[in-house]
Design a protein around this motif. Structure first.
Motif, PDB file in Angstrom:
ATOM      1  N   LEU A  62       9.449   4.841   3.424  1.00 28.12           N
ATOM      2  CA  LEU A  62       8.037   4.570   3.172  1.00 28.12           C
ATOM      3  C   LEU A  62       7.247   5.013   4.409  1.00 28.12           C
ATOM      4  O   LEU A  62       7.794   5.079   5.511  1.00 28.12           O
ATOM      5  CB  LEU A  62       7.813   3.082   2.904  1.00 28.12           C
ATOM      6  N   ASP A  63       5.941   5.284   4.217  1.00 25.97           N
ATOM      7  CA  ASP A  63       5.153   5.947   5.260  1.00 25.97           C
ATOM      8  C   ASP A  63       5.125   5.223   6.611  1.00 25.97           C
ATOM      9  O   ASP A  63       5.154   5.866   7.652  1.00 25.97           O
ATOM     10  CB  ASP A  63       3.715   6.162   4.777  1.00 25.97           C
ATOM     11  N   ALA A  64       5.057   3.889   6.580  1.00 29.46           N
ATOM     12  CA  ALA A  64       4.872   3.169   7.849  1.00 29.46           C
ATOM     13  C   ALA A  64       6.186   2.874   8.566  1.00 29.46           C
ATOM     14  O   ALA A  64       6.192   2.306   9.646  1.00 29.46           O
ATOM     15  CB  ALA A  64       4.125   1.860   7.593  1.00 29.46           C
ATOM     16  N   GLN A  93      11.994   0.662  12.052  1.00 27.93           N
ATOM     17  CA  GLN A  93      10.938   0.209  12.938  1.00 27.93           C
ATOM     18  C   GLN A  93       9.610   0.373  12.212  1.00 27.93           C
ATOM     19  O   GLN A  93       9.434   1.332  11.464  1.00 27.93           O
ATOM     20  CB  GLN A  93      10.938   1.103  14.186  1.00 27.93           C
ATOM     21  N   ALA A  94       8.708  -0.568  12.434  1.00 29.79           N
ATOM     22  CA  ALA A  94       7.364  -0.457  11.858  1.00 29.79           C
ATOM     23  C   ALA A  94       6.438  -1.321  12.687  1.00 29.79           C
ATOM     24  O   ALA A  94       6.889  -2.282  13.322  1.00 29.79           O
ATOM     25  CB  ALA A  94       7.369  -0.929  10.409  1.00 29.79           C
ATOM     26  N   ASP A  95       5.158  -0.977  12.670  1.00 28.59           N
ATOM     27  CA  ASP A  95       4.189  -1.749  13.460  1.00 28.59           C
ATOM     28  C   ASP A  95       4.221  -3.224  13.088  1.00 28.59           C
ATOM     29  O   ASP A  95       3.962  -4.081  13.914  1.00 28.59           O
ATOM     30  CB  ASP A  95       2.766  -1.215  13.210  1.00 28.59           C
ATOM     31  N   SER A 127      10.953  -3.785   1.719  1.00 28.84           N
ATOM     32  CA  SER A 127      11.214  -2.444   1.190  1.00 28.84           C
ATOM     33  C   SER A 127      11.054  -1.420   2.297  1.00 28.84           C
ATOM     34  O   SER A 127      10.075  -1.468   3.042  1.00 28.84           O
ATOM     35  CB  SER A 127      10.221  -2.109   0.068  1.00 28.84           C
ATOM     36  N   VAL A 128      11.988  -0.479   2.409  1.00 29.47           N
ATOM     37  CA  VAL A 128      11.856   0.538   3.463  1.00 29.47           C
ATOM     38  C   VAL A 128      11.894   1.971   2.942  1.00 29.47           C
ATOM     39  O   VAL A 128      11.459   2.893   3.634  1.00 29.47           O
ATOM     40  CB  VAL A 128      12.931   0.390   4.577  1.00 29.47           C
ATOM     41  N   ALA A 129      12.419   2.176   1.729  1.00 28.76           N
ATOM     42  CA  ALA A 129      12.546   3.555   1.240  1.00 28.76           C
ATOM     43  C   ALA A 129      12.600   3.559  -0.273  1.00 28.76           C
ATOM     44  O   ALA A 129      12.767   2.510  -0.910  1.00 28.76           O
ATOM     45  CB  ALA A 129      13.814   4.186   1.818  1.00 28.76           C
ATOM     46  N   ARG A 159       0.829  -1.215   0.000  1.00 27.11           N
ATOM     47  CA  ARG A 159       0.000   0.000   0.000  1.00 27.11           C
ATOM     48  C   ARG A 159       0.860   1.261   0.000  1.00 27.11           C
ATOM     49  O   ARG A 159       0.573   2.224  -0.712  1.00 27.11           O
ATOM     50  CB  ARG A 159      -0.922   0.001   1.219  1.00 27.11           C
ATOM     51  N   ASP A 160       1.917   1.248   0.809  1.00 27.63           N
ATOM     52  CA  ASP A 160       2.751   2.449   0.905  1.00 27.63           C
ATOM     53  C   ASP A 160       3.551   2.685  -0.370  1.00 27.63           C
ATOM     54  O   ASP A 160       3.773   3.828  -0.770  1.00 27.63           O
ATOM     55  CB  ASP A 160       3.691   2.356   2.111  1.00 27.63           C
ATOM     56  N   THR A 161       3.992   1.599  -1.026  1.00 20.55           N
ATOM     57  CA  THR A 161       4.699   1.758  -2.297  1.00 20.55           C
ATOM     58  C   THR A 161       3.742   2.339  -3.334  1.00 20.55           C
ATOM     59  O   THR A 161       4.094   3.251  -4.082  1.00 20.55           O
ATOM     60  CB  THR A 161       5.246   0.391  -2.793  1.00 20.55           C
TER      61      THR A 161
END
Lengths: 445, 87
Positions: A296-298, A311-313, A281-283, A158-160
């Motif tokens: 990425l947003d989360a 860190q992410a939920d 994926s992180v960025a 979703r964030d991508t």
């Protein structure tokens, strides 16, 4: 929210994939999943080796509905498969017909099977459900399993999508040259389309002409999910590609010059994804414009110089960056190089990754890498560089390097080679690089 | 150009493109290029396809029903190039 739907933003008749026998709608996809769910054996995990991206997805979805974990092997080498199967308890293989794995119970998915007319509501999968295990690439040491929850995959997809504004109105399909059994492949070529109502091309085009034909086979504008290796081939082949909405590259660093050429040739932005198997994926960044990566947003950065984690939920705990990074702004960072590739030459510290990046920025350099030879206790180790730069001389490269790096890091020798021994996903295994340097050095003596 | 001469030329192209530590004249025309033979992989195939396109103007594609046959040996590759070359 504790569940997320298996697929999103499709009407029942919207195309979810193209198959050899035509378009497969979202409704037909659900029938295929329903049909397979009942025929899967009762094991906790499955090695999904299906070669069609669509059939892989059907298998992945059916396994999730059954509460089974999908194992993503890095390669099809029998010893890799046996090792993964051995280390992950009871599992079976899901294979193309006539392609079983020795020593593993297998379910063969008949190709061109009769399509069922069963109906199924869109399954809701718990976010905390463990659905896949990716294995860390061998280039950084012993492969280790990385467990993925449905929540992690959905969040990244979703964030991508929102990062790049991917909606069914703007583009229609995803064509990918990367294997779907690879973490980036799973995220960008399987999860990204099914969470945005896009259609996937089932194949894995290799040659530039294959890429062109795959883009033509899907109707509407596509996202091309690829690697620097395939992208370079497409640029060099000089083909005219059908209109592409965006190119998404990952797995190894993309040279800015190649990104620029690809943007000009294909009239589409080339975006790069930064990720690693442990976190996904992180960025992202648009390579022609930025050195900096935007999270990425989360995902958030946690820690302090020089030890940053993400860190992410959806991650069980903060996960350390495999690279050294410099945080350059709000949720932005620059990659300085891999932790383990730190070199100290005569008291000067640098990272091989950073040096390699500078090498790749030189005009005419298509590929290259710095390498620290293992010389035991020699008082002064010099770096070696291997460079692919057709038409350029040693002197050209050295002159350009002089402008960007400290002389202590000048490569001695600098080896001009026709190509680097990159593996299928574009990575450069240290062992292969070592062999190349050894061979080339002997050759030049 | 005779097929034999083309075979030699393609052998040299393979060795040069893939940087094999093999003398081109020792590649047996009917030995397997991939897997057990010369041990090439899909990335080699990609590199080789670029060299073939640049040298002979032949764009290799996987959907060609004869693709497996084409890349099976030096001889079959030379035949495919002879048939499809545009320069």
């Amino acid at each position: 929210m504790s569940n997320a739907p298996l697929i999103a933003l499709y009407g029942p008749d919207d195309t979810l994939a193209w198959q050899a026998d035509g378009a497969r709608s979202a409704g037909e996809f659900l029938s295929d999943v329903a049909e397979l769910v009942d025929s899967l054996p009762d094991f906790p995990s499955v090695l999904n080796l299906l070669s069609s991206r669509y059939e892989f997805l059907v298998g992945f979805a059916a396994a999730m509905v059954r509460g089974q974990v999908t194992l993503l092997p890095q390669s099809r080498a029998p010893q890799t498969l046996r090792r993964i199967a051995g280390e992950n308890g009871d599992c079976y293989g899901l294979t193309d017909r006539g392609d079983p794995v020795e020593g593993l119970p297998c379910v063969a998915l008949p190709s061109g099977r009769r399509r069922s007319d069963r109906t199924m509501r869109i399954p809701q999968i718990p976010l905390h459900q463990q659905v896949a295990v990716a294995f860390t690439s061998g280039s950084t040491g012993q492969p280790t399993p990385n467990r993925k929850t449905w929540g992690a995959l959905v969040s990244v997809a979703r964030d991508t999508g929102s990062r790049f504004g991917l909606t069914a109105g703007r583009c229609r399909a995803v064509v990918a040259t990367v294997p779907h059994q690879h973490m980036f492949g799973l995220e960008a070529s399987v999860m990204l389309p099914i969470q945005h109502g896009l259609a996937m091309h089932p194949g894995r085009p290799l040659f530039p002409e294959d890429v062109r034909m795959a883009l033509e086979e899907v109707s509407g504008r596509s996202v091309l999910v690829t690697t620097p290796l395939h992208l370079r081939a497409c640029v060099m082949a000089g083909l005219k590609l059908p209109p592409v909405e965006m190119i998404l590259s990952a797995t190894s660093p993309l040279a800015r010059e190649l990104a620029r050429e690809a943007e000009e040739r294909f009239h589409a932005p080339v975006n790069e994804i930064f990720g690693f198997a442990e976190a996904g994926s992180v960025a992202s960044r648009r390579t022609v414009n930025a050195d900096e990566w935007q999270m990425l947003d989360a995902v958030t950065l946690t820690g302090a110089e020089p030890d940053w984690s993400v860190q992410a939920d959806y991650l069980p705990r903060p996960i350390r960056f495999p690279d050294r990074i410099a945080v350059t702004g709000h949720r932005r960072f620059r990659v300085l190089g891999r932790m383990e590739d730190q070199v100290n030459i005569a008291g000067h510290r640098a990272s091989l990754g950073d040096l390699t990046r500078k090498l790749l920025e030189i005009d005419g350099v298509q590929d290259g890498a710095f390498y620290l030879p293992e010389t035991g206790h020699a008082p002064l180790t010099r770096l070696t560089a291997v460079v692919v730069a057709p038409g350029k001389t040693h002197r050209d490269i050295q002159r350009a390097l002089r402008l960007s790096i400290d002389p202590v890091f000048f490569p001695r020798p600098l080896l001009l080679v026709p190509r680097l021994p990159r593996n299928e996903t574009g990575k450069l295994p240290r062992e292969a690089l070592r062999r190349l340097v050894e061979e080339e050095s002997a050759h030049e003596c | 150009m005779s097929l034999l001469a083309l075979e030699r030329e393609v052998a040299a192209l393979i060795v040069q493109t893939l940087k094999l530590k093999t003398d081109w004249s020792t590649i047996h025309p009917e030995a397997a290029l991939f897997g057990d033979g010369l041990g090439l992989d899909s990335i080699d195939a990609l590199e080789l396809s670029l060299a073939i396109a640049q040298t002979y103007g032949y764009q290799v594609k996987s959907s060609d029903p004869e693709i497996k046959e084409t890349f099976s040996s030096l001889r079959s590759l030379a035949r495919a190039i002879e048939k499809n070359r545009t320069k």
